[in-house]
Design an enzyme around this catalytic site. Structure first.
Site, PDB file in Angstrom:
ATOM      1  N   LYS A  13      -5.619 -13.168  13.424  1.00  0.00           N
ATOM      2  CA  LYS A  13      -7.197 -13.829  13.835  1.00  0.00           C
ATOM      3  C   LYS A  13      -8.211 -13.430  13.128  1.00  0.00           C
ATOM      4  O   LYS A  13      -8.840 -14.227  12.583  1.00  0.00           O
ATOM      5  CB  LYS A  13      -7.675 -13.270  15.276  1.00  0.00           C
ATOM      6  CG  LYS A  13      -6.547 -13.812  16.580  1.00  0.00           C
ATOM      7  CD  LYS A  13      -7.230 -13.085  17.957  1.00  0.00           C
ATOM      8  CE  LYS A  13      -7.525 -11.679  17.895  1.00  0.00           C
ATOM      9  NZ  LYS A  13      -6.362 -10.731  17.984  1.00  0.00           N
ATOM     10  N   ARG A  84     -10.729 -12.577  26.066  1.00  0.00           N
ATOM     11  CA  ARG A  84      -9.283 -11.985  25.992  1.00  0.00           C
ATOM     12  C   ARG A  84      -8.636 -11.873  27.291  1.00  0.00           C
ATOM     13  O   ARG A  84      -7.694 -10.994  27.732  1.00  0.00           O
ATOM     14  CB  ARG A  84      -9.518 -10.585  25.620  1.00  0.00           C
ATOM     15  CG  ARG A  84      -9.146 -10.515  24.150  1.00  0.00           C
ATOM     16  CD  ARG A  84      -9.417  -9.191  23.300  1.00  0.00           C
ATOM     17  NE  ARG A  84      -8.374  -8.659  22.723  1.00  0.00           N
ATOM     18  CZ  ARG A  84      -8.599  -8.213  21.220  1.00  0.00           C
ATOM     19  NH1 ARG A  84      -9.907  -8.297  20.719  1.00  0.00           N
ATOM     20  NH2 ARG A  84      -7.408  -7.881  20.559  1.00  0.00           N
ATOM     21  N   ARG A 123       0.022  -2.355   8.711  1.00  0.00           N
ATOM     22  CA  ARG A 123      -1.506  -2.809   8.158  1.00  0.00           C
ATOM     23  C   ARG A 123      -2.303  -1.686   7.686  1.00  0.00           C
ATOM     24  O   ARG A 123      -2.241  -0.688   8.191  1.00  0.00           O
ATOM     25  CB  ARG A 123      -2.189  -3.318   9.301  1.00  0.00           C
ATOM     26  CG  ARG A 123      -3.634  -3.766   9.302  1.00  0.00           C
ATOM     27  CD  ARG A 123      -4.246  -4.755  10.190  1.00  0.00           C
ATOM     28  NE  ARG A 123      -4.337  -4.197  11.583  1.00  0.00           N
ATOM     29  CZ  ARG A 123      -4.796  -5.109  12.492  1.00  0.00           C
ATOM     30  NH1 ARG A 123      -5.011  -6.209  12.380  1.00  0.00           N
ATOM     31  NH2 ARG A 123      -4.734  -4.417  13.785  1.00  0.00           N
ATOM     32  N   ARG A 156      -5.701   1.649  10.643  1.00  0.00           N
ATOM     33  CA  ARG A 156      -6.631   1.944  12.070  1.00  0.00           C
ATOM     34  C   ARG A 156      -6.265   2.675  13.055  1.00  0.00           C
ATOM     35  O   ARG A 156      -4.957   2.751  13.302  1.00  0.00           O
ATOM     36  CB  ARG A 156      -6.790   0.457  12.712  1.00  0.00           C
ATOM     37  CG  ARG A 156      -7.973  -0.481  12.305  1.00  0.00           C
ATOM     38  CD  ARG A 156      -7.811  -1.857  12.629  1.00  0.00           C
ATOM     39  NE  ARG A 156      -7.651  -2.132  14.252  1.00  0.00           N
ATOM     40  CZ  ARG A 156      -7.813  -3.314  14.614  1.00  0.00           C
ATOM     41  NH1 ARG A 156      -8.148  -4.405  13.944  1.00  0.00           N
ATOM     42  NH2 ARG A 156      -7.602  -3.408  15.999  1.00  0.00           N
ATOM     43  N   ARG A 167      -1.366  -2.479  23.485  1.00  0.00           N
ATOM     44  CA  ARG A 167      -2.353  -3.491  23.028  1.00  0.00           C
ATOM     45  C   ARG A 167      -1.431  -4.832  23.099  1.00  0.00           C
ATOM     46  O   ARG A 167      -2.083  -5.980  23.648  1.00  0.00           O
ATOM     47  CB  ARG A 167      -2.667  -3.678  21.627  1.00  0.00           C
ATOM     48  CG  ARG A 167      -3.833  -2.349  21.350  1.00  0.00           C
ATOM     49  CD  ARG A 167      -4.244  -1.985  20.005  1.00  0.00           C
ATOM     50  NE  ARG A 167      -4.594  -2.880  19.237  1.00  0.00           N
ATOM     51  CZ  ARG A 167      -4.183  -3.348  18.030  1.00  0.00           C
ATOM     52  NH1 ARG A 167      -3.500  -2.178  17.385  1.00  0.00           N
ATOM     53  NH2 ARG A 167      -4.932  -4.172  17.290  1.00  0.00           N
TER      54      ARG A 167
END
Ligand code: AMP
Length: 209
Positions: A13, A84, A123, A156, A167
């Site tokens: 996203k 969400r 990531r 992160r 998540r």
């Protein structure tokens, strides 16, 4: 162009929001980025949302709806990370109705779970400008350094195995009601987002033409 981008953590996203906002000359409204910035600034809102974000939980709806109210207007936008859950979808709907704003599409970036976990666990993000990289698929030119602004690349805090798991659980729990909501409005567009950035973007462009 006014677009709502939806997908699991790691579905791309944020990455698509960047390229789409440049291409369509639209304001990028990335809720996760806005909240991380508030945490960094140690603002009142930042202090309220920090612990939820660290645990991979959704921040309470009333805190995020204020942010959306302030950031959405009649201009073009790419909205990433909101809604969400079903309650947020209803809030967004009422904000848009009140402000007399219509939107073009709700795009669901569909990616299988194994790919999501691979993307999130490898990531890297730039501490300074927020640009995203992937250790294997999209590495920076110089190890640990952002290509765009030479900032430091870090993982992160919520990209650790336990928080990733949480998540993804939250996403699975909340996604069906949201998809049903936009399906009923006739705005749902599902895009296979398991490939790399440019391929997914050209799919989106073709659909939005
Ligand atoms: P993201 O960068 O989109 O993965 O978001 C990072 C974190 O910010 C999430 O795990 C939540 O804690 C919080 N967050 C982002 N968007 C929302 C939202 N729409 N509602 C509640 N919390 C959110």
């Amino acid at each position: 162009m006014r677009i709502i981008l939806f997908g699991a953590p790691g579905s791309g996203k944020g990455t698509q929001a960047v390229v789409m906002s440049e291409y369509y000359k639209a304001k990028k409204v990335s809720l996760g980025d806005i909240l991380r910035e508030e945490v960094k600034k140690n603002s009142e809102l930042g202090a309220q949302v920090k612990s939820y974000m660290e645990k991979g939980l959704l921040v309470p709806d009333e805190l995020v709806s204020r942010v959306i109210e302030e950031n959405i207007d009649g201009g073009s936008f790419i909205l990433d990370g909101y809604p969400r859950n079903a309650a947020q979808a209803a809030v967004l709907d009422s904000i848009m109705k009140r402000k007399k704003i219509d939107y073009d599409a709700f795009i669901y970036l569909d990616v299988n779970e194994a790919t999501l976990i691979n993307r999130l666990s490898k990531r890297l993000v730039c501490k300074r400008c927020g640009a995203n990289y992937h250790l294997i698929n999209m590495p920076p030119k110089t190890n640990g350094i952002c290509d765009k602004c030479s900032g430091e690349l870090i993982q992160r805090k919520d990209d650790t195995p336990e928080v990733i798991k949480k998540r993804l659980e939250v996403f699975v729990k909340e996604s069906k009601s949201i998809l049903d909501f936009y399906q009923k409005q006739g705005k749902l567009i599902k895009v296979d987002a398991s490939n790399e950035r440019d391929e997914v973007f050209s799919r989106i462009k073709k659909i939005l033409k």
